[in-house]
Each structure stands twice: as C-alpha cells, then as structure tokens.
Design a protein around this motif. Structure first.
Motif, short mmCIF file in Angstrom:
data_model
loop_
_atom_site.label_atom_id
_atom_site.label_comp_id
_atom_site.label_asym_id
_atom_site.label_seq_id
_atom_site.Cartn_x
_atom_site.Cartn_y
_atom_site.Cartn_z
N ILE A 379 -4.49 4.48 -7.39
CA ILE A 379 -5.49 3.41 -7.37
C ILE A 379 -6.50 3.74 -6.27
O ILE A 379 -6.13 3.79 -5.09
CB ILE A 379 -4.86 2.03 -7.09
N ALA A 583 -4.22 -8.92 -6.72
CA ALA A 583 -3.22 -7.84 -6.64
C ALA A 583 -2.19 -7.98 -7.75
O ALA A 583 -1.76 -6.99 -8.35
CB ALA A 583 -2.55 -7.87 -5.27
N ILE A 586 -3.64 -6.74 -11.03
CA ILE A 586 -3.67 -5.27 -11.09
C ILE A 586 -2.29 -4.72 -11.40
O ILE A 586 -2.12 -3.81 -12.22
CB ILE A 586 -4.19 -4.70 -9.75
N HIS A 587 -1.28 -5.28 -10.74
CA HIS A 587 0.09 -4.83 -10.97
C HIS A 587 0.50 -5.05 -12.42
O HIS A 587 1.15 -4.19 -13.04
CB HIS A 587 1.04 -5.57 -10.03
N LYS A 609 -6.89 -2.86 3.57
CA LYS A 609 -5.43 -2.81 3.67
C LYS A 609 -4.94 -3.35 5.01
O LYS A 609 -3.78 -3.16 5.37
CB LYS A 609 -4.94 -1.37 3.49
N GLY A 618 -5.93 -5.50 -0.93
CA GLY A 618 -5.59 -4.11 -0.61
C GLY A 618 -4.30 -3.97 0.15
O GLY A 618 -3.59 -2.96 0.01
N TRP A 620 -1.64 -5.93 -0.19
CA TRP A 620 -0.57 -6.08 -1.19
C TRP A 620 -0.42 -4.79 -1.99
O TRP A 620 0.71 -4.36 -2.29
CB TRP A 620 -0.88 -7.25 -2.12
N LEU A 621 -1.53 -4.17 -2.33
CA LEU A 621 -1.47 -2.92 -3.09
C LEU A 621 -0.86 -1.80 -2.26
O LEU A 621 -0.08 -0.99 -2.77
CB LEU A 621 -2.87 -2.52 -3.57
N LYS A 622 -1.21 -1.73 -0.98
CA LYS A 622 -0.66 -0.70 -0.10
C LYS A 622 0.85 -0.87 0.04
O LYS A 622 1.60 0.11 0.04
CB LYS A 622 -1.35 -0.74 1.26
N THR A 624 2.82 -2.14 -2.18
CA THR A 624 3.46 -1.85 -3.47
C THR A 624 3.35 -0.37 -3.85
O THR A 624 4.33 0.23 -4.31
CB THR A 624 2.83 -2.70 -4.58
N TYR A 625 2.18 0.22 -3.64
CA TYR A 625 1.92 1.57 -4.14
C TYR A 625 1.87 2.63 -3.04
O TYR A 625 1.72 3.82 -3.35
CB TYR A 625 0.63 1.59 -4.95
N TYR A 629 -2.31 4.36 -3.06
CA TYR A 629 -3.47 3.47 -3.00
C TYR A 629 -4.36 3.92 -1.86
O TYR A 629 -3.91 4.08 -0.72
CB TYR A 629 -3.07 2.01 -2.79
#
Length: 735
Positions: A379, A583, A586-587, A609, A618, A620-622, A624-625, A629
């Motif tokens: 991502i 987030a 996106i997930h 992030k 960002g 939450w994405l960091k 998770t991924y 990311y």
C-alpha cells in the motif's frame, strides 16, 4: 499554602554519578520524582557501578501496572540547543519483572514537546550492570531539556553513572548556574514588552501569553502576563518593574502576583503554585509604576515563575516598560530566533540524499530512484497538504503512472465516496461512460478536476491495452448517506427490507435530529440497520440476482458503510473515528487479495503513520501491514491553490512558509522540487532538523494558513516538496 523547600549548601551539581554529599546536601536536590506511594527511591551504598553508591528504586510492593519517573530539567539550555545529545546510564536489576527506559525530552517555553527519545529494556530476571543508551536532537527553539529514567514493574532497579554527550563531547557535571553568582548573559525566558488587556483580550480565569488576543470575558480572577524559567536564578532577589494605565470607572485596587511552580509533596509529585500578592494602587489610581520584590528559593523542586494581575472584576489595563532584575542586574530577554536556515553542511546533506522530481521534465528514467523504495510496498500512501494544488496533483499522477507501468501496482484508492467510486471503476475497466460524468458523481469538488480526469483517461487507455491486467479503482469514504441508501435500494427487492430502508432514509436524510435528541436518533438508526441485517441474513430476502455472492458481499459492504455513517455523525471525536473507518474499509477492500498492490490517494493527515491518541488512518495501516505500507507526505512552499473560501470555491494565495517550519528550512537550501526518503535516515548533525518537531503546513479543502508542529520522521516514510503551487482546474471551467 506552605511550601517545604530544601536549602542547598553552597554550589550544587546534578550529581549524575549519584554519590552522597560530604556537606549533607540532598543528592536528589535537582531531580524530580513522579511515583506512586508503593515506590521507594533512595541512595544505596551497598551497590554502585563505579562509585560508592547508586540510586535504588524499590518496587517490591508495587502493582506491575504502576510506574515511576525519575528526571531532571536542570540544564543550561543554551549548551544543548541545536545539538545532538547522547544519553547513557548503567542499570542493574534484582528480582525485577517489567520494563525500564532512559529518555530525553525537548520542550518549548509553553511546555510543548519538541522532541522525544526513549530506549526501553524489558527484563524478567536479575541482570548485572549493563548500559542503556539513546540519542536525541535538541531543537534550536528549545527552552527546556529533560533527562530521566522510566520504570514500570516489580522488584528492585539500580541506576548509576549517567553520562551526557553533546555532539560526542562529554557534558561536565559542573555547579549549576542558578546556585552561583549571576554572570553577564544569564537570561531567563521572558519577553519584556507592552501588554494591553481590555474587554477583547482575555478569557476568564485563563492565563494568556504576552500580546495574545483572546475572546471577551465578563470577569477575570487572574491573568498571567509572563511565565519564565528560574533555573539560573535560584537564591536571587527578584524584582519586576513596570508601568500601568487603567481606564476610569473600576472600583477595586489593582493587584499583582508572583507565583513559583513547585512540587509540595515529592513522594506523590503534586504540582502547586505559591502565590505572593502585591497591592499596587490602594487609592485606585488610574496610572502609575509598580515594583514586585521577592526572593527566589533554592530548590530543585521549583522550576519556573510567573507574574500577573489579580482582579475581582473585569478590567482594562495596559502594562508597559516591563523590566526584570535579579540581584540588581537587569535580565535581558531571551528571544529564540525562528529565522533559522539550513547551514551549508545541512544543505549539502539534503542535496546528496534527495532527488529532483520536477513534474515538467521528469521522465521514467528520473523516477527509477523510486523503484527500490516502492518495490516491496503493498500500500503506497500518497498524501497532499492541500486538495487544490495543480503541482501536487500532477506530481502524484506522474508517480502513479510510473508505479502502474513499471512496478505492478493495479489499484488506485481515493479518499472519496466509496459507492460513487464504483462508477469510476466501471468506466476505467469497461470504457463505458464519460470521465467527467463519473468524477462529478464523486460529489465533492476536490476530485472534479482536469488533473484527475487526465489521470483517469490514462488509466482507461492502459486497461484497454492490457485487458488481462487491468487497474481497478475504489473509494473508502462513508460520509454520504444518500449514496449508500440508494445503493441498498438498488440491491434488494424484499418489501419488508425496503420498508425498513424507507424508515432509515426518512430519519437520516429528511429529519436530522437536534443536538439534545442525537443519541436517541443514533440508537434508532443503528437499530433499524441491525433489523435490516437480520432480514438479509435470517429471512433470506430475495435478491435481484438470486444466489449472487458478489451481490451479497456488496450489500454487506453497504450496511457496514451505513453503520459507519450513523456512528460518525454523532461521534464525539468524528475525525478520529473517520480515520478508523477509512482504514477498516481499505482492509476490507484488500481482504482475500494479498498480491494486489495499491496506491492510496488521501490528505497528509490521513496517510500519516504518527502514533498519537487519535490515530490517523496511516497508523492503523502501519500496525496492520507493517513495512509494506509506505506513507509519502507532500509539502509546498508558496504560490496559490484552489480551496473552499467562505461559501464558494476560489483560488487562494498560499502563505509563505513560516520560520521554524520544515518548508522554510527546505526553501533555504535553494532546492526547487525534491523527493526525500526518510525511512533509513541515521541521526547526524547534518540532518538533525528532520528529527525535531518543527512546523508543517496543514491546509486541506478549506482555505487556511495553518502551520502545526509535527514530527516528520514519525509521520512519513518519505517527503515530496514542491516549491511553487498553482490551482487545480475544476471541471466546471472546462467547456
């Protein structure tokens, strides 16, 4: 109110080696202790790393969730400003279970954190002496620098032999300046200027900074005129002089005060002010001179002082010719200059570690520097400081084309209405429709631009030439209840379900609740959505396309979006909740598609992030991924941009970067447009400004010249800087 002060004998040191004083001086005189009653902190002569004793933190009776902070701010800040500081301490544990850390903290004159670094060490057993070390840059605008040890757990912890290096040179633990005679150049952080307070310049019971403007107040008890450090003034006689002028008609005498911030009970760390009041004009004179005279105590538990006005009525007063004296010597105000630029050394480092990303001339060959940075990214978050800059949009479009053509990215997600974005995807993948029409269906003006239209046309052509390897498009926003309800209406045919949906529309769209009834309406709406979900799952309502798993999945998605919308509209912290939803969406989009590489187009505040209480999308994405990311923030220097100004969309002039901002520093380098990767930067003297919390422009969809402090390294993995901006072109302006 009483204040228990510890009197020092002669000149005193921080005592970084933690040894007992032959004169009986408190070894922790200039250290502060924040702890629960279950802790004991003492000097232990049975343990020591190199000397005879060490600090022992006894936590045998402690609950594992409680913690202790043992720290000091008693440093001559002028030695630390604009330097890289290396901190180290030796630690030892006995029967300890928990974690401990060494930290440094950089603060402004208002207490705002400008920088922070902590090195933690978890321990489940007994450990012999070992060294803990961390580094931190001190902002050139810093007013205070703090060093401390943080411990959480049970058992015994020993600390000893703290060392401080300033640019790799040892800081000498010399007698503190505040305990020695005042030398020329000793400067507290005060500003002596004229302050006029009237019915438009203060808020009741709230301190105001010098020259600050606040809203109207009908009454005021106290107004803080200045707050300043006394770390260099211990034991001195302080005088504050000035002049005052009041408007006619006020009946109460004018009172001033001096207050010392202290820690009355060190065992529980409670902050208190000790006030001294000064009656200035018992005869209610309208103008005159004033002088406040007091002694500054010698103690590590008093760190700052303030002076101001006490009043029992609304007052209008002008204070001028303010002067501070210590032991009869006039104190020169310290005015930390914001007008700092990058040095030659810092500029050279920036040039060597960035590359030009000029949108007018950059080719794919020029962008090959991005290949290694983006190759393993799943991502790619591309931010923007404003939604209305042609140069920012075009720069992102060029990167997106490169990522699609060269790096295998096959999805573009936009911070836009998720349901309306389905029409954009249909246009891109089938070629049916018109790019202008589908962009207008996104409903928000920010995306209805020639720049985005050109990008969509390019993607549509790419898909036509690569029918087996198409790029898809999606939105992630849930703010438009109309489009979500309409999509559900098109997807279901069961009369009972449609009846529920009609009730939802009537309440949510046609009858929005007043504030006092919002919670009740929220409960009603969520109850109806739950009932609709039950119909879908349990009553096996008839689909228009019976048995279609794809349709079933779409309905579940629409129901999730509808719940998000209803919770968002009544949320106490709507911005934070929206980022959680973005987030989450996106997930959901990526679920079951582990190989799909996605480009995410959103504002800087969303792709960031940074780990803060209200986590951005960002972050939450960091979490998770992880490293797959990557957040790329964008900044601009000056020029113009398109934004909501009042009730209309206009071209707005961008304020020039303010001194003390990242943009101001980059602009001082003479570089035009650049891409700077931030992921693998090691702290050096030449790049320490990136490790500081400086100002960064925050604009968004509305016209704003707002600059906010932000840690650029904690927010982004890379930064794109564009020197000059022009407005995007709205579709309404194109024939």
């Amino acid at each position: 109110m009483t204040l228990n002060l510890i009197e020092a004998e002669g000149q005193n040191k921080l005592n970084l080696s933690f040894e007992k004083s032959e004169k009986g001086i408190d070894p922790f005189l200039f250290w502060n202790i924040k702890k629960s009653p279950n802790f004991k902190i003492l000097l232990d002569s049975t343990e020591g790393h190199n000397g005879k004793s060490a600090v022992r933190i006894d936590m045998k009776n402690n609950n594992v969730q409680e913690s202790v902070f043992f720290y000091t701010r008693s440093f001559p800040i002028e030695l630390f400003r604009d330097q890289i500081i290396t901190l180290s301490v030796w630690t030892k544990t006995k029967g300890f279970k928990g974690k401990l850390g060494l930290y440094g903290s950089v603060l402004s004159d208002t207490g705002e954190r400008l920088g922070y670094s902590i090195k933690t060490d978890s321990s489940q057993r007994e450990n012999d002496w070992k060294k803990v070390e961390t580094k931190i840059p001190v902002n050139r605008l810093a007013d205070k620098f703090a060093v401390g040890v943080y411990v959480q757990g049970t058992g015994d912890v020993f600390i000893d032999d703290m060392k401080i290096l300033i640019n790799d040179k040892a800081y000498e633990d010399l007698p503190l300046a505040g305990t020695a005679p005042l030398a020329d150049g000793d400067q507290p952080n005060i500003i002596g200027q004229t302050i006029c307070l009237d019915s438009a310049t203060y808020v009741a019971n709230s301190p105001i900074a010098l020259g600050a403007k606040n809203q109207v107040s009908s009454s005021v008890r106290d107004i803080t005129l200045s707050h300043f450090s006394i770390d260099t003034l211990w034991g001195k006689k302080l005088k504050i002089k000035g002049k005052y002028t009041r408007q006619d008609g006020f009946v109460k005498p004018l009172k001033f005060y001096i207050a010392f911030l202290a820690y009355e009970d060190v065992s529980v760390y409670s902050e208190r002010y000790r006030y001294q009041e000064f009656l200035i004009n018992p005869e209610n004179s309208q103008s005159g001179a004033f002088m406040l005279d007091t002694d500054i105590p010698i103690t590590g538990y008093v760190k700052s002082a303030s002076f101001g006005i006490l009043s029992g009525e609304s007052t209008a007063v002008c204070i001028s010719d303010i002067e501070l004296l210590a032991d009869g010597k006039v104190l020169t105000p310290f005015n930390a200059t914001l007008d700092t630029v990058l040095s030659e050394e810092e500029t050279l480092w920036l040039k060597e570690n960035s590359f030009d990303i000029n949108i007018e001339s950059a080719t794919d060959q020029d962008l090959h520097s991005l290949a290694n940075a983006f190759r393993h990214v799943r991502i790619l978050g591309l931010g923007e400081v404003t939604h209305g800059s042609h140069e920012l949009f075009e720069t992102k479009a060029k990167i997106i084309r490169y990522c699609i053509g060269q790096l295998g990215f096959r999805q573009l997600i936009l911070e836009a209405d998720q349901v309306a974005a389905e029409n954009v995807n249909t246009y891109l993948t089938s070629g049916k429709g018109d790019s202008r029409d589908v962009l207008r269906q996104l409903s928000y003006w920010t995306w209805q631009t020639r720049e985005l239209q050109d990008l969509l046309e390019w993607i549509r052509m790419f898909n036509a030439n690569n029918p087996q390897d198409k790029v898809v498009f999606a939105g992630i926003d849930m703010q438009n209840a109309n489009t979500i309800i309409d999509a559900l209406g098109r997807s279901i045919s069961d009369s009972a379900a449609l009846n529920i949906l009609s009730k939802i529309r009537n309440i949510a769209i046609n009858r929005p609740a007043q504030h006092s009834k919002q919670q009740s309406q929220k409960d009603t709406l969520l109850g109806l959505v739950m009932k609709l979900e039950n119909n879908v799952e349990d009553m096996k309502i008839g689909w228009k396309d019976v048995g279609s798993l794809e349709l079933n999945s779409s309905i579940q998605t629409y129901l999730s979006l509808l719940k998000q919308n209803f919770i968002l509209r009544y949320a106490a912290n709507a911005n934070a909740y929206r980022d959680v939803c973005l987030a989450e969406n996106i997930h959901r989009n990526l679920s079951g598609r582990p190989k799909l590489k996605t480009i995410l187009w959103a504002h800087n505040t969303h792709i960031s992030k940074e780990n803060k209480p209200a986590k951005p999308m960002g972050r939450w994405l960091k979490q998770t991924y992880g490293s797959t990311y990557k957040a790329v923030g964008m900044a601009l220097g000056s020029g113009t941009y398109r934004a909501l100004y009042g009730k209309s969309i206009n071209n707005v002039a961008a304020k020039k970067p303010v001194p003390g901002s990242y943009e101001y520093l980059i602009e001082s380098s003479g570089l035009q447009n650049l891409y700077l990767d931030l992921e693998n930067i090691t702290l050096q003297k030449q790049n320490k400004w990136l490790f500081e919390r400086n100002y960064l422009r925050q604009t968004g969809a509305e016209a704003s010249d707002n600059f906010e402090r932000q840690g650029i390294l904690t927010s982004f993995d890379a930064l794109i800087y564009i020197k000059r901006s022009t407005p995007t072109t709205g579709l309404s302006r194109i024939p």
